[in-house]
Design a protein around this motif. Structure first.
Motif, PDB file in Angstrom:
ATOM      1  N   ILE A 180      33.415  37.549  28.832  1.00 50.33           N
ATOM      2  CA  ILE A 180      34.805  37.630  29.318  1.00 50.33           C
ATOM      3  C   ILE A 180      35.390  39.000  28.972  1.00 50.33           C
ATOM      4  CG2 ILE A 180      37.122  36.652  29.105  1.00 50.33           C
ATOM      5  CD1 ILE A 180      35.773  33.957  28.479  1.00 50.33           C
ATOM      6  N   ALA A 181      35.069  39.478  27.787  1.00 48.73           N
ATOM      7  CA  ALA A 181      35.526  40.811  27.383  1.00 48.73           C
ATOM      8  C   ALA A 181      34.921  41.882  28.282  1.00 48.73           C
ATOM      9  CB  ALA A 181      35.155  41.070  25.916  1.00 48.73           C
ATOM     10  N   LEU A 182      33.674  41.682  28.710  1.00 48.22           N
ATOM     11  CA  LEU A 182      33.029  42.633  29.615  1.00 48.22           C
ATOM     12  C   LEU A 182      33.714  42.650  30.973  1.00 48.22           C
ATOM     13  CD1 LEU A 182      30.781  44.654  30.141  1.00 48.22           C
ATOM     14  CD2 LEU A 182      29.261  42.746  30.704  1.00 48.22           C
ATOM     15  N   THR A 183      34.205  41.499  31.414  1.00 44.21           N
ATOM     16  CA  THR A 183      34.970  41.453  32.659  1.00 44.21           C
ATOM     17  C   THR A 183      36.209  42.337  32.557  1.00 44.21           C
ATOM     18  OG1 THR A 183      34.252  39.177  33.076  1.00 44.21           O
ATOM     19  CG2 THR A 183      36.192  39.937  34.273  1.00 44.21           C
ATOM     20  N   ALA A 184      36.939  42.196  31.447  1.00 45.05           N
ATOM     21  CA  ALA A 184      38.128  43.027  31.230  1.00 45.05           C
ATOM     22  C   ALA A 184      37.747  44.501  31.170  1.00 45.05           C
ATOM     23  CB  ALA A 184      38.817  42.596  29.932  1.00 45.05           C
ATOM     24  N   TYR A 185      36.671  44.800  30.454  1.00 43.45           N
ATOM     25  CA  TYR A 185      36.200  46.178  30.312  1.00 43.45           C
ATOM     26  C   TYR A 185      35.907  46.796  31.680  1.00 43.45           C
ATOM     27  CZ  TYR A 185      32.800  49.919  29.430  1.00 43.45           C
ATOM     28  OH  TYR A 185      32.119  51.115  29.433  1.00 43.45           O
ATOM     29  N   SER A 186      35.211  46.069  32.545  1.00 52.63           N
ATOM     30  CA  SER A 186      34.809  46.591  33.848  1.00 52.63           C
ATOM     31  C   SER A 186      36.009  46.928  34.721  1.00 52.63           C
ATOM     32  CB  SER A 186      33.911  45.579  34.554  1.00 52.63           C
ATOM     33  OG  SER A 186      32.771  45.287  33.785  1.00 52.63           O
ATOM     34  N   PHE A 187      37.009  46.055  34.702  1.00 50.88           N
ATOM     35  CA  PHE A 187      38.177  46.317  35.531  1.00 50.88           C
ATOM     36  C   PHE A 187      39.056  47.417  34.942  1.00 50.88           C
ATOM     37  CE2 PHE A 187      37.509  43.628  38.952  1.00 50.88           C
ATOM     38  CZ  PHE A 187      37.024  42.406  38.537  1.00 50.88           C
ATOM     39  N   ALA A 215      37.358  52.822  27.638  1.00 50.79           N
ATOM     40  CA  ALA A 215      37.510  51.393  27.907  1.00 50.79           C
ATOM     41  C   ALA A 215      36.768  50.521  26.905  1.00 50.79           C
ATOM     42  CB  ALA A 215      37.042  51.062  29.323  1.00 50.79           C
ATOM     43  N   LEU A 216      35.889  51.117  26.094  1.00 52.10           N
ATOM     44  CA  LEU A 216      35.197  50.327  25.075  1.00 52.10           C
ATOM     45  C   LEU A 216      36.194  49.659  24.129  1.00 52.10           C
ATOM     46  CD1 LEU A 216      32.160  52.601  24.104  1.00 52.10           C
ATOM     47  CD2 LEU A 216      32.106  50.428  25.332  1.00 52.10           C
ATOM     48  N   ALA A 217      37.340  50.319  23.937  1.00 56.02           N
ATOM     49  CA  ALA A 217      38.376  49.733  23.083  1.00 56.02           C
ATOM     50  C   ALA A 217      38.867  48.407  23.674  1.00 56.02           C
ATOM     51  CB  ALA A 217      39.540  50.705  22.922  1.00 56.02           C
ATOM     52  N   SER A 218      38.954  48.338  25.011  1.00 58.01           N
ATOM     53  CA  SER A 218      39.414  47.100  25.646  1.00 58.01           C
ATOM     54  C   SER A 218      38.392  45.986  25.445  1.00 58.01           C
ATOM     55  CB  SER A 218      39.677  47.323  27.139  1.00 58.01           C
ATOM     56  OG  SER A 218      38.477  47.610  27.827  1.00 58.01           O
ATOM     57  N   TRP A 219      37.099  46.337  25.539  1.00 55.43           N
ATOM     58  CA  TRP A 219      36.066  45.322  25.304  1.00 55.43           C
ATOM     59  C   TRP A 219      36.152  44.800  23.875  1.00 55.43           C
ATOM     60  CZ3 TRP A 219      32.146  44.878  21.747  1.00 55.43           C
ATOM     61  CH2 TRP A 219      31.233  43.839  21.971  1.00 55.43           C
TER      62      TRP A 219
END
Length: 259
Positions: free
Chosen positions: A68-75, A95-99
């Protein structure tokens, strides 16, 4: 020897999925392979033999949150590339911070409660030896780190690392570079086109990561019951089926960037 084996297997698996993503078209479909269970396949295969099904099932459950975190990261990457016009390298690293935030946040919350897909083999000519070496090294290091985290902090925390964007960090930068070079070779300005191509890959990775969550869900559900090879093979098929279904759904709804 254990971590040397992890490095070797992780590098090979990540490199394989990355090469498949290189030759597939359109790029939004190829982006699905940026969220392939590469680190998970390498790590869980070793975990089955070392710790057994119970340990692997726990990692699979935790991997759902990482997916799920990877989904956020990708977008997030997609938005940084398109709206902020950042380079692929800057966007993927930032964006790694978002993951990390989403993965840790979900873990804490959990504690509380009609385009034809085709291969384009000529794309392999754009790749250089050092680029494949970089992918191999990133895959190997990510697999080693996943093992270290699991050994040090337990399978619940280690499972988050199984959805780490190991392929995407390298692939997005190379996609941007290759697309820019191809356009400039024809006398065109390729900077914006390179970012757009990387953004398409990011969008595909976002949908593919939903398939990754289903991969993890199956591991959590059946990790204790099935034979290791059968469990990983079935989970991989589920990942592919869900990822392709989400890609088709995204096209039907015209969500995100055009392919």
């Amino acid at each position: 020897m254990d971590y040397a084996l992890r490095f070797l297997i992780g590098g090979l698996v990540v490199s394989l999925f990355a090469v498949i993503g290189d030759v597939l078209r359109p790029k939004s479909f190829a982006g699905l392979f940026s969220a392939a269970p590469s680190v998970a396949l390498a790590t869980l295969g070793l975990a089955f033999s070392k710790h057994g099904g119970d340990y692997v099932a726990i990692e699979g459950r935790s991997m759902i949150l990482g997916s799920i975190a990877l989904t956020a990261y990708s977008f997030v990457v997609c938005q940084l590339l398109i709206r902020a016009e950042w380079s692929a390298l800057k966007a993927t690293l930032a964006a790694l911070a978002s993951w990390l935030v989403v993965a840790i946040g979900l873990k804490q919350f959990d504690r509380l409660t009609a385009m034809v897909v085709h291969f384009k083999f000529s794309a392999l000519k754009q790749g250089r030896l050092y680029e494949y070496v970089v992918r191999f090294a990133l895959g190997g290091l990510a697999t080693v780190v996943a093992g270290l985290v699991a050994d040090g902090a337990g399978p619940e925390t280690g499972g988050l690392m199984l959805a780490f964007p190991a392929i995407f960090c390298a692939s997005a930068t190379l996609i941007e570079k290759h697309e820019r070079e191809r356009k400039e070779k024809n006398g065109l300005r390729g900077k914006r086109r390179g970012k757009a191509a990387a953004a398409l890959d990011a969008a595909g990775a976002g949908w593919g990561s939903l398939g990754l969550a289903c991969f993890a869900l199956f591991i959590w559900w059946q990790g204790r019951a099935l034979q290791p090879a059968l469990c990983l093979a079935a989970a991989s098929l589920i990942w592919f089926a869900v990822a392709v279904l989400m890609w088709r759904l995204r096209r039907e709804l015209r969500f995100g960037s055009p392919s």
